[in-house]
Write an enzyme that holds these catalytic residues in place. Structure first.
Site, mmCIF file in Angstrom:
data_model
loop_
_atom_site.group_PDB
_atom_site.id
_atom_site.type_symbol
_atom_site.label_atom_id
_atom_site.label_comp_id
_atom_site.label_asym_id
_atom_site.label_seq_id
_atom_site.Cartn_x
_atom_site.Cartn_y
_atom_site.Cartn_z
ATOM 1 N N LYS A 83 0.809 -1.229 0.000
ATOM 2 C CA LYS A 83 0.000 0.000 0.000
ATOM 3 C C LYS A 83 0.843 1.280 0.000
ATOM 4 O O LYS A 83 0.435 2.297 -0.555
ATOM 5 C CB LYS A 83 -0.963 -0.003 1.193
ATOM 6 C CG LYS A 83 -2.078 -1.043 1.044
ATOM 7 C CD LYS A 83 -3.050 -0.987 2.195
ATOM 8 C CE LYS A 83 -4.052 -2.121 2.074
ATOM 9 N NZ LYS A 83 -5.034 -2.125 3.152
ATOM 10 N N ASN A 104 -5.012 1.874 -1.508
ATOM 11 C CA ASN A 104 -5.470 0.505 -1.793
ATOM 12 C C ASN A 104 -6.197 0.417 -3.135
ATOM 13 O O ASN A 104 -6.628 -0.667 -3.527
ATOM 14 C CB ASN A 104 -6.358 -0.037 -0.668
ATOM 15 C CG ASN A 104 -7.759 0.559 -0.680
ATOM 16 O OD1 ASN A 104 -7.994 1.608 -1.272
ATOM 17 N ND2 ASN A 104 -8.687 -0.101 -0.030
ATOM 18 N N ASP A 119 -10.308 1.929 2.510
ATOM 19 C CA ASP A 119 -10.425 1.082 3.708
ATOM 20 C C ASP A 119 -11.305 1.733 4.773
ATOM 21 O O ASP A 119 -12.170 1.078 5.376
ATOM 22 C CB ASP A 119 -9.043 0.805 4.318
ATOM 23 C CG ASP A 119 -8.280 -0.280 3.554
ATOM 24 O OD1 ASP A 119 -8.916 -1.084 2.853
ATOM 25 O OD2 ASP A 119 -7.043 -0.303 3.678
ATOM 26 N N ALA A 144 -1.598 0.768 15.168
ATOM 27 C CA ALA A 144 -1.134 2.038 14.605
ATOM 28 C C ALA A 144 -0.416 1.791 13.281
ATOM 29 O O ALA A 144 0.430 2.574 12.876
ATOM 30 C CB ALA A 144 -0.218 2.743 15.604
ATOM 31 N N ALA A 147 -3.546 0.058 8.450
ATOM 32 C CA ALA A 147 -5.003 -0.047 8.513
ATOM 33 C C ALA A 147 -5.569 0.965 9.509
ATOM 34 O O ALA A 147 -6.577 1.635 9.239
ATOM 35 C CB ALA A 147 -5.411 -1.463 8.896
ATOM 36 N N MET A 244 -10.674 -6.292 12.328
ATOM 37 C CA MET A 244 -10.475 -6.173 10.868
ATOM 38 C C MET A 244 -10.064 -7.494 10.236
ATOM 39 O O MET A 244 -10.250 -7.700 9.041
ATOM 40 C CB MET A 244 -9.431 -5.102 10.564
ATOM 41 C CG MET A 244 -9.931 -3.704 10.819
ATOM 42 S SD MET A 244 -8.777 -2.533 10.092
ATOM 43 C CE MET A 244 -9.380 -1.029 10.818
ATOM 44 N N TYR A 246 -10.524 -11.227 9.238
ATOM 45 C CA TYR A 246 -11.806 -11.875 8.948
ATOM 46 C C TYR A 246 -11.623 -13.373 8.707
ATOM 47 O O TYR A 246 -10.516 -13.861 8.542
ATOM 48 C CB TYR A 246 -12.490 -11.222 7.738
ATOM 49 C CG TYR A 246 -11.630 -11.075 6.519
ATOM 50 C CD1 TYR A 246 -10.950 -9.888 6.276
ATOM 51 C CD2 TYR A 246 -11.464 -12.136 5.623
ATOM 52 C CE1 TYR A 246 -10.137 -9.755 5.168
ATOM 53 C CE2 TYR A 246 -10.658 -12.002 4.509
ATOM 54 C CZ TYR A 246 -9.995 -10.809 4.283
ATOM 55 O OH TYR A 246 -9.187 -10.687 3.188
#
Ligand code: NDP
Length: 301
Positions: A83, A104, A119, A144, A147, A244, A246
């Site tokens: 990213k 992203n 995001d 931190a 994301a 976040m 999954y």
């Protein structure tokens, strides 16, 4: 982790005459759900497009992405660990990509490479779709990294009363807070960095949080960023815990469930950030034709 050229995953745009070609780039990438999600959006809105995968070697993202766009690729989603490279290669950045410090979503417009970060908006949309109130709430953000940085701006836009950032390395949480201090002031949100020790101390953390968002990668290794002492202070049955990560009930989610809180993994965020990217590429006028919650239900089933 080797470089895989743009045709290895059947992603070279020259192989798809008549179709607009998109891809997700990451390393590793084989198990990404993004191709399935975008194929569903394309079918729902009747778009003639192909969406594949790319796995550049670490250090080779920019050359692979340039080859893809030179071969006619229209747009690209970017995931771990590229990213920052994507932000560096974009010639035009949206303001939220600048704020997030990471990109992203890439696309070509009038010969220039544009970069955005969806995001944060994806997270916010998933929370709201689950009926979770953000305005006026007290939020704890764990992590931190990229994301966490990507979601702070969109969370502040929703006007919580307080946003507390806690990270394993305290200095990174403090850095993030100083980076967003100006925006938080404009929005009237109390933004602060705290330490894990302060979360464990009941005298310092007297009230549970409404929303606790785990933006760390701990869940990938079946770990939680929270100690038992912190868990007791931050969760109440009225809290909502969002991880976040999954695809599983993570250690963090299990801690929240034991305190009676409601939980969610990050699959909805993945689908919603993809929906935003899809609409950037194919046109916002298609928003009424794609059904992200139906795609999410399909992924869950
Ligand atoms: P980064 O590598 O940039 O940051 C990782 C963060 O996790 C850092 O804050 C790091 O702390 C922390 N961390 C890692 N392991 C532990 C641990 N065992 N205990 C406590 N803290 C830990 O990653 P990203 O920010 O890009 O991604 C974070 C997670 O979010 C990933 O799991 C990713 O898959 C997920 N994600 C999900 C999305 C979705 O759509 N659902 C979208 C984007 C990301 P420290 O600074 O101390 O190293």
């Amino acid at each position: 982790m080797n470089s895989i050229p743009i045709n290895e995953f059947h992603t070279d745009p020259v192989q798809f005459p008549g179709l607009d070609v998109y891809a997700v780039a990451g390393n590793p990438i084989a198990h990404s759900k993004s191709p399935l999600i975008h194929q569903r959006f394309a079918a729902q809105s009747k778009q003639a497009m192909h969406y594949g995968r790319l796995q550049p070697a670490v250090g080779e993202f920019v050359s692979v992405a340039k080859s893809f766009f030179a071969a006619g690729g229209k747009g690209m989603n970017v995931t771990v660990p590229f990213k920052l490279d994507a932000q560096g290669m974009a010639e035009v950045l949206t303001s939220r990509a600048q704020l997030a410090g990471a990109v992203n979503t890439l696309w070509i417009k009038e010969g220039k490479i544009y970069g955005d970060n969806t995001d944060g908006s994806g997270l916010v949309r998933d929370l709201l779709a689950q009926g979770i109130e953000i305005r006026g709430t007290r939020i704890l953000l764990l992590g931190a990294g990229g994301a966490a940085r990507g979601v702070i701006g969109p969370l502040l836009d929703q006007l919580p009363v307080q946003l507390t950032v806690v990270n394993r390395s305290n200095s990174r949480a403090e850095e993030l807070v100083s980076m967003f201090a100006g925006l938080a002031k404009i929005k009237g949100v109390q933004l602060e960095a705290r330490t894990l020790l302060e979360l464990e101390d009941h005298a310092m953390t007297t009230t549970a949080f409404d929303l606790v968002i785990n933006a760390t990668a701990a869940g990938l290794n079946d770990e939680s960023p929270l100690t038992a002492g912190a868990v007791n202070n931050i969760f109440a049955p009225s809290s909502f815990a969002y991880d976040m990560v999954y695809g599983k009930t993570t250690a963090f989610m299990q801690q929240a469930l034991l305190r009676g809180a409601r939980v969610s993994d990050g699959l909805g965020m993945l689908v919603e950030q993809a929906a935003d990217a899809f609409l950037i590429w194919r046109g916002a006028d298609l928003s009424g034709q794609i059904d992200s919650r139906a795609v999410l239900s399909e992924l869950r089933s």
